[in-house]
Design a protein around this motif. Structure first.
Motif, mmCIF file in Angstrom:
data_model
loop_
_atom_site.group_PDB
_atom_site.id
_atom_site.type_symbol
_atom_site.label_atom_id
_atom_site.label_comp_id
_atom_site.label_asym_id
_atom_site.label_seq_id
_atom_site.Cartn_x
_atom_site.Cartn_y
_atom_site.Cartn_z
ATOM 1 N N THR A 59 44.095 -29.668 -44.115
ATOM 2 C CA THR A 59 43.002 -29.449 -45.068
ATOM 3 C C THR A 59 43.205 -30.280 -46.327
ATOM 4 O O THR A 59 42.291 -30.957 -46.797
ATOM 5 C CB THR A 59 42.877 -27.950 -45.419
ATOM 6 N N ASN A 60 44.403 -30.249 -46.868
ATOM 7 C CA ASN A 60 44.695 -30.997 -48.091
ATOM 8 C C ASN A 60 44.565 -32.505 -47.869
ATOM 9 O O ASN A 60 43.994 -33.219 -48.703
ATOM 10 C CB ASN A 60 46.091 -30.648 -48.605
ATOM 11 N N ALA A 61 45.065 -32.990 -46.749
ATOM 12 C CA ALA A 61 44.989 -34.430 -46.453
ATOM 13 C C ALA A 61 43.539 -34.882 -46.302
ATOM 14 O O ALA A 61 43.140 -35.906 -46.871
ATOM 15 C CB ALA A 61 45.783 -34.749 -45.189
ATOM 16 N N LEU A 62 42.737 -34.115 -45.566
ATOM 17 C CA LEU A 62 41.326 -34.467 -45.384
ATOM 18 C C LEU A 62 40.597 -34.457 -46.720
ATOM 19 O O LEU A 62 39.792 -35.343 -47.005
ATOM 20 C CB LEU A 62 40.648 -33.487 -44.421
ATOM 21 N N ARG A 63 40.863 -33.431 -47.519
ATOM 22 C CA ARG A 63 40.189 -33.307 -48.819
ATOM 23 C C ARG A 63 40.454 -34.516 -49.701
ATOM 24 O O ARG A 63 39.527 -35.111 -50.249
ATOM 25 C CB ARG A 63 40.654 -32.033 -49.540
ATOM 26 N N HIS A 64 41.708 -34.909 -49.818
ATOM 27 C CA HIS A 64 42.034 -36.053 -50.677
ATOM 28 C C HIS A 64 41.418 -37.344 -50.150
ATOM 29 O O HIS A 64 40.897 -38.143 -50.931
ATOM 30 C CB HIS A 64 43.555 -36.178 -50.848
ATOM 31 N N PHE A 65 41.463 -37.540 -48.850
ATOM 32 C CA PHE A 65 40.871 -38.741 -48.270
ATOM 33 C C PHE A 65 39.369 -38.812 -48.553
ATOM 34 O O PHE A 65 38.862 -39.815 -49.062
ATOM 35 C CB PHE A 65 41.128 -38.792 -46.756
#
Length: 149
Positions: A59-65
């Motif tokens: 979730t965090n990785a997708l959000r930042h991307f």
């Protein structure tokens, strides 16, 4: 994680909106553009929660991307980088901040390469269009987490 760490995390999370607004205006964006930064941030949070759940760190990785891709496409890499740096100020987790910086850079690269497609339409539509791309980048290990996935 101790009580002090929890308090620090709560303070960091609770000051996110004013921190992003201030970073956007300091980056030279107008009030309406700063408002759009907040809408993009909200859309990225929502999309990442929907598409990233169930796998630690995704979730965090997708959000930042997604967040940084759309910010870069609409306001340029310099503004996106400045806003991202402001988001990490006083972050209680330096390892997570390093991971966020990596995922932000992947998003910025994508936003520059696909600016024309991401710069038009609503913020939520632009972010939504990135969900399959973000998932593909997660699966190919272009997007990372503190621990390998």
């Amino acid at each position: 994680m101790g009580f002090g760490d929890l308090v620090q995390q709560a303070i960091h999370a609770g000051t996110g909106v004013p921190r992003l607004w201030t970073a956007a205006t300091r980056a030279g964006l107008s009030a309406s553009q700063a408002g759009e930064v907040l809408l993009i941030s909200q859309a990225a949070l929502k999309s990442a929660a929907t598409h990233g759940r169930g796998v630690p760190g995704r979730t965090n990785a997708l959000r930042h991307f997604m967040w940084q891709a759309v910010l870069t496409a609409r306001f340029g890499r310099e503004a996106a980088t400045s806003i991202a740096a402001a988001q990490e100020v006083s972050s209680p987790n330096l390892k997570d901040s390093r991971v966020d910086a990596h995922n932000n850079a992947v998003g910025q690269d994508y936003g520059e390469a696909h600016a024309s497609a991401l710069a038009s339409g609503s913020a939520s539509d632009a972010v939504a269009s990135l969900a399959p791309v973000a998932l593909e980048k997660w699966e190919s290990d272009e997007l990372i987490w503190v621990k390998p996935h």
